[in-house]
Scaffold this motif. Structure first.
Motif, PDB file in Angstrom:
ATOM      1  N   LYS A  41     -15.155  37.148 -19.085  1.00  0.00           N
ATOM      2  CA  LYS A  41     -15.051  38.142 -20.142  1.00  0.00           C
ATOM      3  C   LYS A  41     -16.005  37.812 -21.294  1.00  0.00           C
ATOM      4  N   PRO A  42     -16.585  38.820 -21.940  1.00  0.00           N
ATOM      5  CA  PRO A  42     -17.411  38.530 -23.117  1.00  0.00           C
ATOM      6  C   PRO A  42     -16.596  37.827 -24.200  1.00  0.00           C
ATOM      7  N   SER A  43     -17.258  36.986 -24.973  1.00  0.00           N
ATOM      8  CA  SER A  43     -16.614  36.313 -26.093  1.00  0.00           C
ATOM      9  C   SER A  43     -17.521  36.407 -27.307  1.00  0.00           C
ATOM     10  N   TYR A  44     -16.988  35.979 -28.442  1.00  0.00           N
ATOM     11  CA  TYR A  44     -17.774  36.023 -29.678  1.00  0.00           C
ATOM     12  C   TYR A  44     -18.534  34.724 -29.916  1.00  0.00           C
ATOM     13  N   ASP A  45     -18.536  33.847 -28.917  1.00  0.00           N
ATOM     14  CA  ASP A  45     -19.368  32.651 -28.931  1.00  0.00           C
ATOM     15  C   ASP A  45     -20.552  32.889 -28.004  1.00  0.00           C
ATOM     16  N   ASN A  46     -21.746  32.673 -28.492  1.00  0.00           N
ATOM     17  CA  ASN A  46     -22.936  32.891 -27.679  1.00  0.00           C
ATOM     18  C   ASN A  46     -23.054  31.810 -26.608  1.00  0.00           C
ATOM     19  N   ASP A  47     -23.193  32.221 -25.368  1.00  0.00           N
ATOM     20  CA  ASP A  47     -23.365  31.263 -24.287  1.00  0.00           C
ATOM     21  C   ASP A  47     -23.975  31.964 -23.084  1.00  0.00           C
ATOM     22  N   GLY A  48     -24.359  31.167 -22.099  1.00  0.00           N
ATOM     23  CA  GLY A  48     -24.912  31.719 -20.879  1.00  0.00           C
ATOM     24  C   GLY A  48     -25.390  30.627 -19.951  1.00  0.00           C
ATOM     25  N   TYR A  49     -25.921  31.033 -18.821  1.00  0.00           N
ATOM     26  CA  TYR A  49     -26.458  30.087 -17.845  1.00  0.00           C
ATOM     27  C   TYR A  49     -27.471  30.798 -16.958  1.00  0.00           C
ATOM     28  N   GLY A  50     -28.288  30.002 -16.305  1.00  0.00           N
ATOM     29  CA  GLY A  50     -29.190  30.491 -15.276  1.00  0.00           C
ATOM     30  C   GLY A  50     -29.150  29.538 -14.093  1.00  0.00           C
ATOM     31  N   LYS A  51     -29.249  30.071 -12.893  1.00  0.00           N
ATOM     32  CA  LYS A  51     -29.205  29.226 -11.698  1.00  0.00           C
ATOM     33  C   LYS A  51     -30.224  29.711 -10.688  1.00  0.00           C
ATOM     34  N   LEU A  52     -31.045  28.773 -10.196  1.00  0.00           N
ATOM     35  CA  LEU A  52     -32.014  29.063  -9.141  1.00  0.00           C
ATOM     36  C   LEU A  52     -31.654  28.245  -7.917  1.00  0.00           C
ATOM     37  N   THR A  53     -31.621  28.896  -6.750  1.00  0.00           N
ATOM     38  CA  THR A  53     -31.277  28.221  -5.502  1.00  0.00           C
ATOM     39  C   THR A  53     -32.337  28.522  -4.457  1.00  0.00           C
ATOM     40  N   PHE A  54     -32.805  27.469  -3.789  1.00  0.00           N
ATOM     41  CA  PHE A  54     -33.759  27.612  -2.692  1.00  0.00           C
ATOM     42  C   PHE A  54     -33.199  26.867  -1.492  1.00  0.00           C
ATOM     43  N   GLY A  55     -33.159  27.558  -0.343  1.00  0.00           N
ATOM     44  CA  GLY A  55     -32.595  26.945   0.849  1.00  0.00           C
ATOM     45  C   GLY A  55     -33.415  27.224   2.086  1.00  0.00           C
ATOM     46  N   ASN A  56     -32.957  26.669   3.206  1.00  0.00           N
ATOM     47  CA  ASN A  56     -33.640  26.921   4.473  1.00  0.00           C
ATOM     48  C   ASN A  56     -33.477  28.378   4.885  1.00  0.00           C
ATOM     49  N   PHE A  57     -34.213  28.774   5.899  1.00  0.00           N
ATOM     50  CA  PHE A  57     -34.262  30.154   6.400  1.00  0.00           C
ATOM     51  C   PHE A  57     -34.741  31.126   5.319  1.00  0.00           C
ATOM     52  N   GLY A  58     -35.510  30.608   4.357  1.00  0.00           N
ATOM     53  CA  GLY A  58     -36.050  31.466   3.315  1.00  0.00           C
ATOM     54  C   GLY A  58     -35.019  32.002   2.356  1.00  0.00           C
ATOM     55  N   SER A  59     -33.931  31.265   2.176  1.00  0.00           N
ATOM     56  CA  SER A  59     -32.877  31.709   1.264  1.00  0.00           C
ATOM     57  C   SER A  59     -33.294  31.471  -0.182  1.00  0.00           C
TER      58      SER A  59
END
Length: 808
Positions: free
Chosen positions: A179-197
């Motif tokens: 849920k959104p909150s009044y505290d600023n936050d976030g994340y980013g995630k990058l995933t690289f796997g076999n079979f060109g995932s």
């Protein structure tokens, strides 16, 4: 109405927000970027005990250890850290839960404590309620989706007919977005796997207007290049792209009124899907349903008896027992799906009462086109298919509740649900040069469609009486009225051995365009309409006794109701009148006892439950090859049976030392169909009473652990984690249970991960392996069909890769 007109109307019906969705998302995203420039990282700290998990399984925020409900919960952070990608992957988390076969956009085979459906019918709801942010996902083909930026997932076991209601005889699975909150936050995630995932995932949010408006934008994009080779074009498959966006706005309209809007989209496309169907035959009667695979999987479809006797046929590249890496053959084609959803929530504090409103809308269109894809110089059927589907769903729930911390607390509500869904299928079989005395060598056009409206109305209530500080009694009741109307069509035109003019196609690549089909045959489809309505009263009685602050005892008697419905295909008995098969409502009574305990100063949680299910009119898919009165064979039908399930469940969570988490769960089941009399087509009745429930292993077990190793004096950590699950033998057929081909033997499956987490940085790096032992057991094995093949679907291969997580 032609296909183009229907598609245009469906698109207009399902996407009223589509024109404004991208500008809206871009505008709010720009506002977000401005407001999150100074976002701060909130560092979590280890604690010596497990702590309390808050759930909303009873429509209130409560500690999971203090409610008399059998529920398992996992946080969104755990899902992200463990690299759980699909919503069906949560089958690892709760005893007695499985969800095989859905893939990215297919219909998962949800089973919980032995209750589920193996039925391919999309016109019938499943018995496990799937909810996203309190809104039911009614259509089963929509119940497979990626997981990203979640608050948590809750798995409620047993019938939830009072507060959740909508066809929840087996249980409820609830996915809650962060849920959104009044505290600023976030994340980013990058995933690289076999079979060109490749996976790109992220979210950011915070204040737009101080203490008044907050918002959150979440995205998920995934692609895969595939792991099996199509011998016809040399490409790997399956290939797919899956793009998802979720935008939320939270507003304090007044000090007592909060509103939350959730809007999301999903665009999915795939191609080069592997399919496997080795050749096979059946034992002679009375064991005619037992499968005998042909040597090397040889497919004799299209061969005459003389040719078969002389060794004719085609040996497929995948042999008799394909695995997930086996080469395959298939035609060029694409599958496209577009879906949108909009949820609006209101929470209004009215003096001592709370009013909640949850409004949900969703809609979408999809389809696929697959060309001919068989090796040359064979008598395999040269088939091309075109499918289209669409849906629109609306639901509204109103709830009024008292404060929970009083002698008598209560919840009351009203519920409304409406679903319109449709499906069109066309298949063209072209001449392949084989002997025309064999039907599969002749040209054929087959079409079918269904269009269904379903409506549900309910009133419900729940009252808890706190008899004294230790003893309480909860009573719940719900009255439901459901109605459905289905319109279906069916057509099949086939050339005869002496007349090749009944159906003609313009070409193999353009047959589905207007004017692409002609001929002297009868192209008027059978068209039937059926309607039905069902009323049901469900209840639950739940006494609980709190022995002390660390031990809760409870019992439960609860009933559940799964709506009646109709088979999605018109039955056309030889020499008889076509009809639409009707199924009556499925009902369950659950007798359950359990306890929840916290031990060792909060370092151990040990919960257990024992239950007995009494089921009536279980809705079943019957797969059995049975000879009809005209000498032909029919291989499938729908039926109903009574049954009983007995079960024990154990769950343990522990934190033996500060940096070590260890847990396990165990599910034990014994099942039996009763009064299981069925027919396939116009054959004589048969009795399968005494059989075990299909897709229900007697034993499920899961062990999971992780440990945080300090690697220097700066507080940097290496986190090692693994989880393992075990399933005993699984039967794939309700009526034929002496067939090894339709049985999956017991197996283990495990995952592992290693994470480097610097203490003073905002990033983590993880290496992971899923399906360590590379077990890809078949999750579906079908009987020998009328083409003389046994379709097989296998699980996912071993995957591995690295992911980088950035928090801000």
């Amino acid at each position: 109405m032609d296909t183009q007109q229907k598609t245009k109307q469906r698109s207009t019906r399902s996407h009223p927000f589509k024109r404004v969705s991208k500008p809206l998302a871009l505008s709010i995203a720009a506002l977000f970027i401005h407001n999150t420039a100074s976002a701060q990282q909130a560092n979590s700290q280890d604690v010596d005990s497990l702590g309390s998990v808050v759930v909303t399984s009873q429509k209130r925020e409560e500690s999971i250890q203090e409610i008399p409900v059998t529920v398992t919960a996992i946080s969104g952070d755990e899902i992200r850290d463990r690299n759980i990608v699909l919503n069906t992957d949560i089958e690892q988390l709760a005893p007695g839960l499985s969800a095989q076969g859905g893939g990215r956009i297919g219909k998962p085979r949800w089973f919980l404590r032995g209750i589920g459906t193996n039925d391919p019918n999309q016109t019938i709801e499943g018995p496990i309620g799937i909810y996203v942010d309190e809104v039911v996902v009614g259509l089963q083909r929509n119940q497979s989706f990626p997981l990203f930026d979640l608050e948590r997932v809750e798995v409620l076991r047993g019938p939830q007919g009072t507060l959740w209601g909508k066809n929840n005889t087996g249980g409820t699975i609830h996915y809650l977005s962060k849920k959104p909150s009044y505290d600023n936050d976030g994340y980013g995630k990058l995933t690289f796997g076999n079979f060109g995932s490749r996976i790109t995932e992220g979210a950011f949010g915070g204040t737009i207007k101080e203490e008044t408006v907050a918002a959150r934008l979440s995205v998920y994009n995934e692609s895969l290049d595939g792991y099996a080779t199509n011998i016809l074009n040399g490409e790997s498959g399956p290939k797919f792209k899956d793009n998802n966006i979720r935008l939320q706005v939270l507003a304090n309209i007044t000090p007592n009124l909060e509103a939350q809007i959730i809007y999301g989209t999903r665009d999915f496309q795939s191609r080069n899907e592997p399919t496997y169907a080795p050749g096979g035959t059946n034992l002679p009667p009375p064991n005619s349903a037992v499968t005998i695979p042909n040597a090397d999987g040889k497919i004799t479809t299209g061969q005459t008896a003389a040719q078969i006797a002389a060794g004719g046929g085609y040996i497929p590249p995948f042999g008799a027992f394909p695995d997930v890496y086996s080469p395959f053959f298939g035609g060029e084609g694409n599958t496209l799906e577009e879906r949108q959803y909009l949820t609006a929530k209101l929470n209004w504090a009215l003096d001592k009462l709370t009013f909640n409103s949850i409004t949900g809308w969703s809609g979408g269109d999809g389809g696929s086109l697959v060309g001919v894809g068989v090796p040359l110089n064979t008598t395999l059927p040269r088939v091309s298919t075109k499918l289209e589907n669409g849906f629109t769903q609306f639901s509204q729930e109103f709830r009024l509740s008292s404060p929970k911390d009083q002698t008598v607390s209560w919840i009351g509500g009203l519920y409304y649900y409406k679903l319109q869904a449709d499906f069109d299928s066309k298949a063209a079989r072209f001449a392949n040069g084989g002997d025309t005395s064999v039907q599969t060598n002749r040209e054929n056009l087959t079409t079918s469609s269904w269009d269904q409206d379903a409506e549900s109305k309910a009133v419900f209530g729940n009252v808890k009486y706190q008899i004294d500080p230790e003893l309480a009694l909860t009573l719940g009741a719900r009255y439901t009225r459901e109605s459905k109307t289905t319109n279906q069509t069916a057509l099949s035109v086939t050339d005869t051995a002496g007349n090749a003019t009944l159906v003609d196609f313009s070409s193999e690549s353009a047959w589905y365009f207007p004017g692409g089909v002609s001929g002297t045959g009868n192209f008027t489809p059978v068209n039937l309409t059926e309607s039905g309505s069902w009323n049901n009263f469900t209840f639950d009685i739940t006494p609980e006794y709190k022995v002390n602050k660390d031990l809760l005892l409870y019992g439960r008697v609860a009933t559940g109701f799964r709506s009646g419905g109709f088979n999605q295909a018109i039955s056309r008995p030889a020499g008889g009148t076509p009809f639409i098969l009707r199924l009556e409502p499925e009902e369950i009574t659950d007798y359950e006892v359990g306890f929840k305990s916290t031990l060792a100063g909060g370092k151990v949680q040990f919960n257990a439950a024992a239950f007995y299910y009494d089921l009536k009119n279980i809705q079943l898919n019957i797969q059995q090859r049975v000879q009809q009165t005209d000498g032909t064979f029919q291989t499938s039908s729908s039926g109903q049976s009574d049954g009983v399930i007995k079960g024990l469940e154990f769950e343990v969570l522990s934190k033996p030392v500060r940096n070590w988490n260890l847990g396990a769960n165990l599910g034990l089941l014994r099942t039996e169909y009763k009064n299981f009399i069925y027919t396939v087509g116009n054959s004589a009745p048969q009795d399968a009473s005494g059989n075990e429930f299909y897709r229900t292993p007697r034993t499920t077990f899961r062990l999971f652990t992780d440990y945080k190793f300090p690697i220097n004096n700066s507080g940097d950590q290496l986190i090692l984690g693994t989880d393992w699950s075990y399933r005993s033998k699984i039967l794939h057929n309700a009526t034929v249970q002496n067939d090894p081909v339709q049985t999956t033997p017991a197996y283990w499956q495990g995952n592992a991960r290693a994470t480097y987490a610097p203490s003073k940085s905002k990033w983590e790096l993880t290496a992971f392996v899923r399906n360590l032992t590379d077990k890809n057991e078949a999750f579906l094995r079908q009987i020998v069909n009328t083409n003389g093949v046994t379709p097989v679907n296998v699980g996912a291969p071993r995957t591995y890769g690295v992911q980088a997580l950035f928090k801000f």
